[in-house]
Design an enzyme around this catalytic site. Sequence first.
Site, PDB file in Angstrom:
ATOM      1  N   LYS A  62       0.848  -1.199   0.000  1.00 45.08           N
ATOM      2  CA  LYS A  62       0.000   0.000   0.000  1.00 45.08           C
ATOM      3  C   LYS A  62       0.883   1.248   0.000  1.00 45.08           C
ATOM      4  O   LYS A  62       1.964   1.250   0.601  1.00 45.08           O
ATOM      5  CB  LYS A  62      -0.900  -0.038   1.246  1.00 45.08           C
ATOM      6  CG  LYS A  62      -1.941   1.073   1.332  1.00 45.08           C
ATOM      7  CD  LYS A  62      -2.856   0.890   2.556  1.00 45.08           C
ATOM      8  CE  LYS A  62      -3.887   2.006   2.679  1.00 45.08           C
ATOM      9  NZ  LYS A  62      -4.805   1.812   3.832  1.00 45.08           N
TER      10      LYS A  62
ATOM     11  N   SER B 262     -10.060  -0.481   7.180  1.00 42.31           N
ATOM     12  CA  SER B 262      -9.476  -0.363   5.836  1.00 42.31           C
ATOM     13  C   SER B 262      -8.819  -1.612   5.274  1.00 42.31           C
ATOM     14  O   SER B 262      -8.462  -1.622   4.100  1.00 42.31           O
ATOM     15  CB  SER B 262      -8.449   0.761   5.807  1.00 42.31           C
ATOM     16  OG  SER B 262      -9.112   1.966   5.596  1.00 42.31           O
TER      17      SER B 262
ATOM     18  N   SER C  81      -9.873   1.876   2.988  1.00 44.87           N
ATOM     19  CA  SER C  81      -9.015   2.670   2.135  1.00 44.87           C
ATOM     20  C   SER C  81      -7.998   1.846   1.348  1.00 44.87           C
ATOM     21  O   SER C  81      -7.475   2.319   0.335  1.00 44.87           O
ATOM     22  CB  SER C  81      -8.252   3.711   2.972  1.00 44.87           C
ATOM     23  OG  SER C  81      -7.367   3.073   3.875  1.00 44.87           O
TER      24      SER C  81
END
EC number: 6.3.5.7
Length: 488
Positions: free
Chosen positions: A80, A179, A155
């Site tokens: 990420k 998330s 997210s």
Amino acid sequence: MKDLIFLTYSEIKKRLNEGSLSSEELVSAYLERINAVDSKLKAFLELNQEKILKQAKESDDRRKNGKLLSEFDGIPIGIKDNICITGEVTSCSSKILENFVSPYDATVISKLKDKGFVLFPRLNMDEFAMGSSTENSAYQTSKNPFDSDRIPGGSSGGSAAAVAGSMLPISLGSDTGGSIRQPASLCGIWGLKPTYGRVSRYGLVAYASSLDQIGPFSNDMDGISDLLEILSGIDSKDQTTSKVNQFESKSMNEIDWKGKKIGIMKTEDFNFSPDVNARYLEILKTLEGKGAELVPLDFSLLKYAIPVYYLIATAECSSNLSRFDGIRYGLRKETSGKLDDLYSESRSAGFGKEVKRRILLGTFSLSSGYYDAYYGKAQKARVLIRKQYAEFFKTVDVILQPTSPTTAFKVGEKTKDPIQMYQADILTTSVNLAGVPAISCPAGLDQNGLPIGVQLTTSHFDENKLLGFAKSLSKLDICQISLPKEIK
Ligand code: GLN
């Protein structure tokens, strides 16, 4: 060659170690897949193919020379865009960090490098991890591999879409209020938020420090348990890490449901979609049939989780994000020469709408005269939520709930109404407030062919039991999901 990308994490690990597959072959197959489908899925913000292939070749050389770093050497993993890697951009999907090159490795990255993993940076996310759909990314909206008109969740939506789109077997995300678990649920894969303090946050760009945890996504359960063992442990660079009860994936066993007490929720009190509701009840019935005892828990405190989470998370973010001032990091707007103008113009240009909204909310709730009424009160309610979980675990072994009230929604469906978007976090945020670990597991498809996920939660540092239950759940027929081969 093409079918390699549809192997599970465990199959890949096995084949690499028995020598029937090279890391270069595998990584090339994934790159081919990414080149074929990521123009639709938009999981990657950047992909340096040469650098990635170089890592794979180095791993194969080590294998040839008998110098393997570990049994994981050569396995590809996505990262990420809020986890720092030396020499790589870490933008948090924000314009303010568009050109920020990290000078150091996050602890989790050092651990992965030490074991020989092949790193695939950078996966798309909501800007600074604020959101539930990746629509808050300053660069692109990632899409759900099951239906590219829909969001993958957020997210960590890029990390989930990369695994569910068979562009990688495993990836890392971060979870502050859901998330990892919510996108795992919407994309039909496994996603774990470890106990707060299990995994070092050093090198994770902070959103809300008392809630943030890094965790893995995987296309099977073994990927989750292997990664948890690798990532976890005390770190002198993160004072909140704990050495309590180090997790060992080998000592994790499937759990027999017979006689186990499963904490469940009354679905009538929540606004679940009919398919999510029906599947949840069906799973409970199946487990009861296997001898589990279902124990209804009183989740009335859950209704405070959303306001408490959004007060605490925004308060912490307003303080954490004050370092992005146009002077020390990233974007700088040249102005007439006044320092205040430089701050405000750099921040106005660099931050997106949702990030600004949260900084304003957090600054307001921390300001004198409002502190006690909002932030102080939220902290007290957080203690109650934490105590509530401690009470639950006096009577049950594990809690089982849906992860998200609905399956994946359409791109644009909730962007106009932030409150509606926040409300979808009802089942995940309380877990971060309490600091306990939770995993989202696939639970079949709804009538539109979209994945449903369920969340298992245990008490602090009880991941051994948590993953044991998750592994048992992964064997149930009604929980099976095949990842899509074609991306439409
Ligand atoms: N959806 C939640 C939020 O917008 C959770 C985000 C997260 O876990 N990083 O804050």
